[in-house]
Design a protein around this motif. Structure first.
Motif, PDB file in Angstrom:
ATOM      1  N   GLU A 119      57.291  63.556  81.509  1.00 56.50           N
ATOM      2  CA  GLU A 119      57.377  65.169  81.073  1.00 56.50           C
ATOM      3  C   GLU A 119      57.950  65.073  79.663  1.00 56.50           C
ATOM      4  O   GLU A 119      59.124  64.338  79.587  1.00 56.50           O
ATOM      5  CB  GLU A 119      58.546  65.769  81.912  1.00 56.50           C
ATOM      6  N   THR A 139      50.868  73.650  77.467  1.00 57.06           N
ATOM      7  CA  THR A 139      51.282  72.615  78.345  1.00 57.06           C
ATOM      8  C   THR A 139      49.975  72.057  78.965  1.00 57.06           C
ATOM      9  O   THR A 139      49.214  72.454  79.424  1.00 57.06           O
ATOM     10  CB  THR A 139      52.362  72.910  79.487  1.00 57.06           C
ATOM     11  N   ILE A 148      53.354  65.768  82.022  1.00 51.91           N
ATOM     12  CA  ILE A 148      53.294  66.912  81.745  1.00 51.91           C
ATOM     13  C   ILE A 148      53.819  66.997  80.232  1.00 51.91           C
ATOM     14  O   ILE A 148      54.818  66.536  80.017  1.00 51.91           O
ATOM     15  CB  ILE A 148      54.406  67.788  82.657  1.00 51.91           C
ATOM     16  N   ILE A 151      48.609  68.957  81.359  1.00 49.42           N
ATOM     17  CA  ILE A 151      49.103  67.945  82.506  1.00 49.42           C
ATOM     18  C   ILE A 151      47.906  66.795  82.767  1.00 49.42           C
ATOM     19  O   ILE A 151      46.805  67.253  82.923  1.00 49.42           O
ATOM     20  CB  ILE A 151      49.249  68.749  83.914  1.00 49.42           C
TER      21      ILE A 151
END
Ligand code: EPU
Length: 421
Positions: free
Chosen positions: A225, A70, A40, A72
């Motif tokens: 992340e 964001t 992420i 992914i």
């Protein structure tokens, strides 16, 4: 594809959000292949170079999604394939897939990387390092093929502190047996960002930001992340644009510590710059002072990516400035275009002499590379009358919605999706 039409002379004022760094996001996205899992990536800029990188990841079988800022990347089902001309040929940083693919799959075949024409941009340091880790290399005019049954950690001394080579070695070394030590590593904040991301997936790596980086080979990884650091070059671009228009702006989401040399140069030119909570306050002087000598260099020296943009500002300084470009041999493409706008710059080899003029005038100019394009936009904002900056696609490689952000600061700038030369 298109052009920016700019009516100069509007003072910039207000707040601008600085996006995630292109040059940090690109290696981190390549690194998303490592963990065969979910990654992420927050604050990921929406720019062409990122889109091309995501296309490469898709071709390799990754699932990609974007929600706002964001991205992914799920690399669980990634499978080896070569990186073709369609993507590699458009972007220098496609070379950053070499190390990670070689480590993960024992081979990588990548069409020769393209990108901005700012110099020869050889990749000998990358290739020598892959050989030192145990790879065999076959090159032809179109592509570079690396193979290795195993990679073995070793000590690698870089002849030049290359950002891309440092990152490529880190990405390959993650899969090597034992410890790899990179000496004379690049110290750029983007290298530190890659280290931080690698740590987040469980790699033991330390030293980035200094001249020696240690990476322990690893076989088990976590999901990752990470939030991409602010783009220091985008921040510097907005500062120059504000300076050209006698403006006053607040740059949100900026890291002052990554911009020390750039801040020092703007300050020496009379700009008022203050680190404040949440960003940087920037105010232009009434008249920009010249810079005696500015020399580009590896971090923490003055970044070559800022050179065209600062040159743009110095065209209207009160006096003469000298700029020496030490990194790339062909990074004065913007000079002839700035001169079309009434600037007085002479450039020979790697030295440019910029005699300040009272004002630039609008003209029809062409971006020849990403930062040259940004420099022309900054110049146009301060110029009298209308400027058309052609070849917007170069600018879109590294700036997310620059016209929208500048318009929100009060600039008269429009994007026209028409002619590209
Ligand atoms: N070099 C070699 N051989 C190599 C690699 C580099 O001789 O194998 C030389 C280059 O010719 C250059 C110097 O080493 O003279 C430094 O180049 P470096 O490898 O550090 O550059 P890069 O990794 O290709 C990155 C940025 C560039 C930025 C340079 C220098 C990315 C994706 N690109 O390129 O960014 O100019 O570092 O800071 O990180 C831009 O954003 O506009 C841009 C061009």
């Amino acid at each position: 594809m298109g052009q920016y039409i700019i009516n100069g002379g509007r003072k910039l004022s207000g707040e601008v959000f600085i996006n995630g760094s292109k040059n940090a996001a690109l290696p981190i996205l390549s690194a998303a292949l490592i963990n065969s899992g979910e990654n992420i990536i927050h604050n990921c800029p929406d720019i062409t170079d990122v889109s091309l990188t995501l296309e490469i990841l898709k071709d390799l079988g990754c699932e990609i999604s974007r929600e706002g800022k964001t991205v992914i990347v799920n690399s669980k089902n990634a499978e080896y394939c070569g990186i073709c001309q369609d993507t590699a040929g458009k972007m220098r940083s496609s070379i950053l897939f070499m190390g990670v693919m070689l480590g993960k799959w024992g081979r990588s075949e990548i069409c020769r990387p393209g990108g901005c024409s700012i110099g020869r941009r050889p990749i000998d340091i990358h290739l020598d390092a892959m050989k030192e880790l145990g790879a065999k290399i076959e090159e032809n005019d179109d592509s570079i093929c690396c193979t290795a049954e195993t990679l073995t950690g070793t000590s690698i001394y870089l002849p030049v502190a290359s950002v891309g080579a440092t990152e490529n070695i880190m990405l390959a070394a993650v899969f090597a047996k034992g410890r790899t030590v990179i000496h004379n590593a690049a110290r750029e904040p983007e290298v530190v960002a890659l280290q931080d991301y690698l740590k987040s997936i469980g790699v033991q790596v330390k030293g980035a930001g200094g001249q020696v980086i240690f990476i322990e080979g690893c076989s088990k990884f976590n999901d990752g992340e990470y939030s991409v650091i602010p783009d220091r070059i985008e921040a510097g671009t907005f500062m120059a644009a504000a300076a050209m228009t006698k403006g006053k702006i607040f740059l949100k989401n900026t890291n002052w510590l990554h911009m020390c040399k750039t801040v020092e140069i703007f300050s020496n030119c009379g700009c008022e710059i203050k680190a404040e909570k949440g960003g940087i306050y920037f105010k232009s002087p009434r008249k920009i002072k010249p810079a005696s000598v500015i020399r580009t260099g590896v971090y923490p020296n003055f970044p070559t990516d800022m050179q065209p943009i600062v040159m743009s500002m110095l065209t209207i300084a009160k006096g003469t400035s000298i700029i020496i470009e030490t990194m790339f041999e062909n990074r004065f493409n913007h000079v002839s275009e700035l001169n079309k706008m009434g600037a007085k710059i002479t450039a020979q080899n790697r030295v440019a002499i910029v005699e300040g003029v009272r004002k630039l005038n609008g003209a029809s100019v062409s971006a020849t590379d990403l930062r040259a394009g940004a420099a022309l936009i900054a110049a146009a904002l301060g110029a009298k009358g209308e400027t058309v900056v052609q070849n917007s696609h170069f600018v879109e490689r590294g700036y997310e919605n620059i016209d929208g952000s500048l318009a929100a600061l009060g600039a008269d700038i429009k994007f026209s999706p028409e002619i590209n030369v």
